[in-house]
Design an enzyme around this catalytic site. Structure first.
Site, PDB file in Angstrom:
ATOM      1  N   PRO A 257       4.800  62.471   5.143  1.00 57.57           N
ATOM      2  CA  PRO A 257       5.647  63.675   5.176  1.00 57.57           C
ATOM      3  C   PRO A 257       5.998  64.074   3.738  1.00 57.57           C
ATOM      4  CG  PRO A 257       6.854  61.749   5.993  1.00 57.57           C
ATOM      5  CD  PRO A 257       5.497  61.263   5.591  1.00 57.57           C
ATOM      6  N   ASP A 431       6.938  61.006  -0.846  1.00 58.07           N
ATOM      7  CA  ASP A 431       6.854  60.574   0.551  1.00 58.07           C
ATOM      8  C   ASP A 431       8.283  60.515   1.093  1.00 58.07           C
ATOM      9  OD1 ASP A 431       6.661  59.124   2.920  1.00 58.07           O
ATOM     10  OD2 ASP A 431       5.059  57.821   2.169  1.00 58.07           O
ATOM     11  N   HIS A 432       8.593  61.421   1.993  1.00 61.11           N
ATOM     12  CA  HIS A 432       9.973  61.545   2.451  1.00 61.11           C
ATOM     13  C   HIS A 432      10.409  60.364   3.330  1.00 61.11           C
ATOM     14  CE1 HIS A 432      13.709  63.440   2.862  1.00 61.11           C
ATOM     15  NE2 HIS A 432      13.348  64.641   3.262  1.00 61.11           N
ATOM     16  N   ARG A 433       9.452  59.527   3.746  1.00 56.77           N
ATOM     17  CA  ARG A 433       9.842  58.321   4.487  1.00 56.77           C
ATOM     18  C   ARG A 433      10.532  57.334   3.560  1.00 56.77           C
ATOM     19  NH1 ARG A 433       4.111  56.472   6.591  1.00 56.77           N
ATOM     20  NH2 ARG A 433       3.729  56.927   4.408  1.00 56.77           N
TER      21      ARG A 433
END
Ligand code: CAO
Length: 459
Positions: A257, A431-433
């Protein structure tokens, strides 16, 4: 009224001695018309033999590893009107031809559990919907197909029979995530069931962690267009590097994401220093990129989460205590990302020499495996070409990448007047995780501050 009927191997192109690799039903089981009974495997493909009618399987005439040819009896099925009617009712939502079609070519009707996003608009060129058939849900437009790893990773097509792929689709399982326990790693029905059990036991975290798609992305199939119908065309094969990077980029784009944080650095003073350094060291080209490498290292040290990788299980973060920076290099054969190691221990001039050497090596196609592995964070600089900003794709398993566009003299308000300042656009994709938006904004602002005042690199 019931009648015992034989089900025979259909026309399989004259092949003889074709092995039965899977039995899909058991004696006593009620089957619907077109439901797969057994899977055969020729040299070229696997195919399911479907039951031509609904009924109860009274006897199986073949076992796994038997070899068959056209006309051999596979099973005795007791066909009856009642059984047929009951089977039809029970199987009403199943696509009639699913068992006979390859997974990626079988559009499925939307089910109640399909996510809202699955109801995406049909492409402008979509044909008007056909008259409702027995599996029509009444919804319009092109039905979505589940995410198929073979679309983005063609070499990773799962080895499974059409019936098993259909079964996986029915459960919303991305079959590329399932480990096959059959011969030559073939994925069997029981493997799909075990996969679902494992995901359920983990509380569905394989899905939410994003390392396995789990519920699927419901992508439309890739459009197949005969472009020559519209005008003159020519075909060009992709280079080996282009094919490899296409697969990597598609995986990274599909699985990470991404968010991109944009900012600007005032590099007026840095640029004056860079010019001075260049004059003093005419043997090496000192471009803004070496300053970016040093500033990136300092920012990674201040924000260690950016210097990490998410483990494949999606549950553990590996924080690195070394600082290897990947540099995207544009070569005649495609994009490559050589890695400059231990950048925290190198000065600007040493980095400038190394950058020049690695760029030449990349463009000559001489990079080895050791040159392109072990990166922590990448920089993609398009500043020598132009542009105001862009959104680079994270180079997995890294968690962030810096994109740099062309610096530009800009009037900047200093509180009393506009001053001409050289501003450098920075675009950090992450990486939004792993990284929250606030952290990304702080990291990027810190990077801009470091470039704005190089003395901060010493702090
Ligand atoms: N703003 C203004 N000028 C810049 C600049 C920036 N942000 N970055 C570089 N420049 C200038 C350099 O100073 C140099 O100017 P001079 O020739 O006057 O000295 C000129 O642009 C060319 O620089 P360069 O490209 O040769 O050197 P570099 O160190 O900036 O970059 C390399 C090296 C290998 C990264 C680069 O050549 C390259 O391949 N860039 C493309 C990367 C890419 O394709 N990224 C996309 C990946 S996603 O598809």
């Amino acid at each position: 009224m019931s009648e015992l009927k034989e089900v025979k191997v259909p026309d399989i192109g004259g092949a003889d001695g074709v092995p039965v690799i899977e039995i899909l039903v058991a004696a006593g089981e009620t089957v619907a018309a077109e439901q797969g009974l057994v899977t055969l495997e020729s040299d070229k493909a696997t195919m399911d033999v479907p039951s031509p009618f609904a009924g109860v399987v009274r006897e199986l005439k073949v076992a796994e590893d038997d070899e068959v040819a056209e006309g051999d009896v596979i099973a005795l099925i007791e066909a009856s009107d009642e059984v047929a009617a009951a089977a039809e009712l029970a199987d009403a939502p199943a696509p009639a031809s699913a068992a006979a079609e390859p997974a990626q070519a079988t559009p499925e009707p939307e089910t109640e559990s399909a996510p809202e996003s699955a109801a995406r608009p049909a492409p402008a060129t979509a044909a008007p919907p056909a008259a409702p058939g027995p599996t029509d849900t009444g919804k319009r437009g092109t039905p979505p197909v589940p995410f198929d790893a073979s679309v983005v990773m063609p070499d990773k097509t799962p080895y499974a029979s059409p019936a098993v792929r259909a079964f996986a689709r029915e459960l919303g399982v991305d079959i590329s995530q399932v480990e096959g326990s059959g011969r030559k790693g073939r994925i069997q029905r029981v493997d799909v069931q075990n996969h679902v059990k494992q995901v359920m036991a983990r509380g569905g975290r394989a899905v939410s962690a994003g390392v396995g798609s789990g519920t699927g992305l419901d992508l439309l199939p890739w459009p197949k267009v005969d472009f020559s119908k519209f005008g003159e065309v020519e075909e060009q094969s992709l280079s080996r590097i282009q094919k490899i990077s296409a697969r990597n980029l598609a995986r990274n784009w599909a699985m990470i994401p991404h968010v991109t944080q944009h900012d600007e650095a005032d590099i007026t003073d840095m640029e004056a220093f860079r010019k001075r350094l260049g004059k003093e060291n005419p043997d090496v080209k000192v471009t803004p990129l070496v300053f970016l490498i040093k500033a990136a290292v300092a920012a990674l040290q201040a924000y260690p989460r950016f210097n990490s990788s998410l483990q494949a299980d999606g549950e553990t973060l590996v924080l690195k205590h070394y600082y290897n920076i990947g540099i995207a290099v544009d070569t005649p054969n495609g994009l490559v990302v050589p890695v400059i190691r231990d950048c925290d221990q190198k000065g600007l001039l040493e980095l400038a020499h190394e950058l020049a050497a690695v760029s030449v090596k990349a463009r000559e196609g001489k990079l080895g495996q050791a040159d392109i592995t072990g990166g922590c964070f990448s920089i993609s600089s398009l500043g020598g070409i132009g542009g105001t900003k862009f959104t680079p794709i994270v180079n997995a398993p890294e968690v962030a990448i810096l994109g740099v566009s062309r610096s530009r003299m800009t009037p900047v308000w200093d509180g009393e007047a506009f001053q001409p300042r050289l501003m450098l656009p920075l675009s950090v994709s992450y990486d939004h995780r792993v990284i929250d938006g606030a952290l990304a904004a702080r990291f990027t602002a810190h990077l801009a501050r470091l470039l704005g005042d190089l003395r901060r690199l010493l702090v």
